[in-house]
Design an enzyme around this catalytic site. Structure first.
Site, PDB file in Angstrom:
ATOM      1  CE  LYS A   1      -1.989  -0.843   3.951  1.00 30.93           C
ATOM      2  NZ  LYS A   1      -1.318  -2.088   4.358  1.00 30.93           N
TER       3      LYS A   1
ATOM      4  NE  ARG B   1       7.052  -0.151   9.974  1.00 34.06           N
ATOM      5  CZ  ARG B   1       5.996   0.022   9.202  1.00 34.06           C
ATOM      6  NH1 ARG B   1       6.084   0.759   8.109  1.00 34.06           N
ATOM      7  NH2 ARG B   1       4.849  -0.545   9.502  1.00 34.06           N
TER       8      ARG B   1
ATOM      9  NE  ARG C   1       8.093  -2.368   6.475  1.00 32.20           N
ATOM     10  CZ  ARG C   1       6.816  -2.028   6.389  1.00 32.20           C
ATOM     11  NH1 ARG C   1       6.410  -1.188   5.445  1.00 32.20           N
ATOM     12  NH2 ARG C   1       5.931  -2.535   7.214  1.00 32.20           N
TER      13      ARG C   1
ATOM     14  NE  ARG D   1       2.231  -4.632  11.116  1.00 37.78           N
ATOM     15  CZ  ARG D   1       3.247  -4.365  10.284  1.00 37.78           C
ATOM     16  NH1 ARG D   1       4.455  -4.857  10.541  1.00 37.78           N
ATOM     17  NH2 ARG D   1       3.050  -3.623   9.235  1.00 37.78           N
TER      18      ARG D   1
ATOM     19  NE  ARG E   1      -3.803  -1.007   9.728  1.00 36.52           N
ATOM     20  CZ  ARG E   1      -2.845  -0.431   9.014  1.00 36.52           C
ATOM     21  NH1 ARG E   1      -2.997   0.777   8.543  1.00 36.52           N
ATOM     22  NH2 ARG E   1      -1.734  -1.096   8.747  1.00 36.52           N
TER      23      ARG E   1
HETATM   24  P1  B4P Z   1       3.956  -1.747   2.302  1.00 37.74           P
HETATM   25  O1  B4P Z   1       2.830  -2.692   2.219  1.00 37.74           O
HETATM   26  O2  B4P Z   1       3.994  -0.642   1.316  1.00 37.74           O
HETATM   27  O3  B4P Z   1       3.922  -1.358   3.813  1.00 37.74           O
HETATM   28  P2  B4P Z   1       3.050  -0.276   4.565  1.00 37.74           P
HETATM   29  O4  B4P Z   1       2.277   0.607   3.682  1.00 37.74           O
HETATM   30  O5  B4P Z   1       4.034   0.359   5.422  1.00 37.74           O
HETATM   31  O6  B4P Z   1       1.924  -1.046   5.331  1.00 37.74           O
HETATM   32  P3  B4P Z   1       1.859  -1.529   6.793  1.00 37.74           P
HETATM   33  O7  B4P Z   1       0.497  -2.098   6.929  1.00 37.74           O
HETATM   34  O8  B4P Z   1       3.032  -2.437   6.992  1.00 37.74           O
HETATM   35  O9  B4P Z   1       2.065  -0.325   7.793  1.00 37.74           O
HETATM   36  P4  B4P Z   1       1.242   0.970   8.250  1.00 37.74           P
HETATM   37  O10 B4P Z   1       2.230   2.054   8.243  1.00 37.74           O
HETATM   38  O11 B4P Z   1      -0.004   1.186   7.457  1.00 37.74           O
HETATM   39  O12 B4P Z   1       5.391  -2.433   2.089  1.00 37.74           O
HETATM   40  C1  B4P Z   1       5.919  -3.444   2.863  1.00 37.74           C
HETATM   41  C2  B4P Z   1       7.243  -3.979   2.302  1.00 37.74           C
HETATM   42  O13 B4P Z   1       7.018  -4.673   1.089  1.00 37.74           O
HETATM   43  C3  B4P Z   1       8.270  -2.901   1.987  1.00 37.74           C
HETATM   44  O14 B4P Z   1       9.521  -3.337   2.426  1.00 37.74           O
HETATM   45  C4  B4P Z   1       8.245  -2.776   0.487  1.00 37.74           C
HETATM   46  O15 B4P Z   1       9.497  -2.409  -0.052  1.00 37.74           O
HETATM   47  C5  B4P Z   1       7.898  -4.200   0.071  1.00 37.74           C
HETATM   48  N1  B4P Z   1       7.177  -4.233  -1.197  1.00 37.74           N
HETATM   49  C6  B4P Z   1       6.134  -3.447  -1.556  1.00 37.74           C
HETATM   50  N2  B4P Z   1       5.718  -3.769  -2.799  1.00 37.74           N
HETATM   51  C7  B4P Z   1       6.509  -4.817  -3.217  1.00 37.74           C
HETATM   52  C8  B4P Z   1       6.549  -5.620  -4.422  1.00 37.74           C
HETATM   53  N3  B4P Z   1       5.698  -5.423  -5.444  1.00 37.74           N
HETATM   54  N4  B4P Z   1       7.461  -6.615  -4.484  1.00 37.74           N
HETATM   55  C9  B4P Z   1       8.321  -6.829  -3.456  1.00 37.74           C
HETATM   56  N5  B4P Z   1       8.340  -6.108  -2.318  1.00 37.74           N
HETATM   57  C10 B4P Z   1       7.427  -5.097  -2.191  1.00 37.74           C
HETATM   58  O16 B4P Z   1       0.769   0.626   9.753  1.00 37.74           O
HETATM   59  C11 B4P Z   1       1.676   0.407  10.820  1.00 37.74           C
HETATM   60  C12 B4P Z   1       0.924   0.393  12.166  1.00 37.74           C
HETATM   61  O17 B4P Z   1       0.337   1.703  12.424  1.00 37.74           O
HETATM   62  C13 B4P Z   1      -0.269  -0.567  12.277  1.00 37.74           C
HETATM   63  O18 B4P Z   1       0.118  -1.889  12.609  1.00 37.74           O
HETATM   64  C14 B4P Z   1      -1.097   0.129  13.411  1.00 37.74           C
HETATM   65  O19 B4P Z   1      -0.584  -0.157  14.683  1.00 37.74           O
HETATM   66  C15 B4P Z   1      -0.916   1.610  13.135  1.00 37.74           C
HETATM   67  N6  B4P Z   1      -1.989   2.153  12.282  1.00 37.74           N
HETATM   68  C16 B4P Z   1      -1.853   2.641  11.015  1.00 37.74           C
HETATM   69  N7  B4P Z   1      -3.047   3.041  10.523  1.00 37.74           N
HETATM   70  C17 B4P Z   1      -3.970   2.795  11.508  1.00 37.74           C
HETATM   71  C18 B4P Z   1      -5.379   2.967  11.603  1.00 37.74           C
HETATM   72  N8  B4P Z   1      -6.089   3.451  10.568  1.00 37.74           N
HETATM   73  N9  B4P Z   1      -6.001   2.613  12.755  1.00 37.74           N
HETATM   74  C19 B4P Z   1      -5.315   2.113  13.780  1.00 37.74           C
HETATM   75  N10 B4P Z   1      -3.987   1.910  13.762  1.00 37.74           N
HETATM   76  C20 B4P Z   1      -3.307   2.247  12.646  1.00 37.74           C
END
Ligand code: B4P
Length: 202
Positions: A26, A146, A140, A157, A101
């Site tokens: 995402k 992280r 990652r 998660r 979420r």
């Molecule tokens: P991404 O999937 O891009 O990770 P993200 O956006 O950071 O999502 P995530 O769910 O992990 O974290 P968030 O910050 O929303 O990428 C992951 C990895 O995959 C990276 O290393 C990337 O390079 C790799 N990758 C991506 N595409 C690829 C491809 N095509 N091929 C190979 N590799 C690839 O949330 C973190 C925390 O914040 C949550 O657990 C929660 O505690 C809190 N939070 C956030 N939003 C919230 C909400 N709305 N309500 C409550 N808590 C919330």
């Protein structure tokens, strides 16, 4: 009207939600689509991590919750989102990455967007099998360190995602707004699929 706009008549998908498991891409895709469409990128995860870095009272509370792989409280995240949506750059459209979420957040978002006259155009679900997610997040964890990318927290998660976030997918199916995109493949391939799905020329 030019040939391109005839070919892609539904170019107006400017208010977008990105759904998908942790690690589905995402954040990665939102950064690209933001610059491709010239719209704002709002990541609730990034907003929370900024509070943690700044050591605010909100950030101190959120850190423990995030490190445990749980969701931060709905009121806190909604308050942050509302403040962010009030900033002028969102007037041209936005991508919400990581929100909603759970169903409480989905309903709150619906009400908020109706109130500010900015209804959602589309919800894009990035579909990636969980084995691949575990290995992406392990990568990652090594690259960025992280705290919430450790194997135990990633398992938690994914459990929270299945229990609380998957029902949000049905919410958008029922609203007639969901588009599912295959999230497996190179980042640019997935990006081209997203642009095609929302009918914007790559
Ligand atoms: P991404 O999937 O891009 O990770 P993200 O956006 O950071 O999502 P995530 O769910 O992990 O974290 P968030 O910050 O929303 O990428 C992951 C990895 O995959 C990276 O290393 C990337 O390079 C790799 N990758 C991506 N595409 C690829 C491809 N095509 N091929 C190979 N590799 C690839 O949330 C973190 C925390 O914040 C949550 O657990 C929660 O505690 C809190 N939070 C956030 N939003 C919230 C909400 N709305 N309500 C409550 N808590 C919330």
């Amino acid at each position: 009207m030019g040939a391109d706009s005839m070919e892609f008549p539904e170019i107006s998908a400017m208010r977008i939600v990105f759904l998908g498991a942790p690690g589905s891409g995402k954040g990665t895709q939102a950064v690209k689509v933001k610059s491709e469409l010239g719209i704002a990128h709002i990541s609730t995860g990034d907003l929370l991590r900024a509070q943690v870095r700044a050591g605010t009272p909100l950030g101190i509370k959120a850190k423990a919750v995030m490190d445990a792989g749980q969701l931060v409280s709905d009121d806190v995240v909604l308050g942050m989102l509302e403040a962010r949506l009030a900033e002028p750059d969102t007037a041209v459209g936005f991508i919400l990455d990581g929100y909603p979420r759970n169903l409480v957040q989905a309903n709150a978002l619906d009400a908020l967007l109706t109130r500010i006259g900015q209804p959602l155009d589309v919800a894009v679900l990035l579909a990636v099998p969980s084995e691949l997610i575990v290995s992406r997040l392990a990568g990652r964890a090594q690259a960025e360190g992280r705290k919430d990318d450790t194997p135990e927290t990633v398992r938690e998660r994914l459990r929270v995602y299945a229990e609380q976030t998957e029902p949000v997918v049905d919410f958008y199916v029922r609203a007639g707004k969901l588009i599912e995109v295959d999230g497996v493949g190179e980042v640019d391939e997935v990006n081209a699929r997203i642009l095609a799905a929302i009918r914007v020329p790559a």
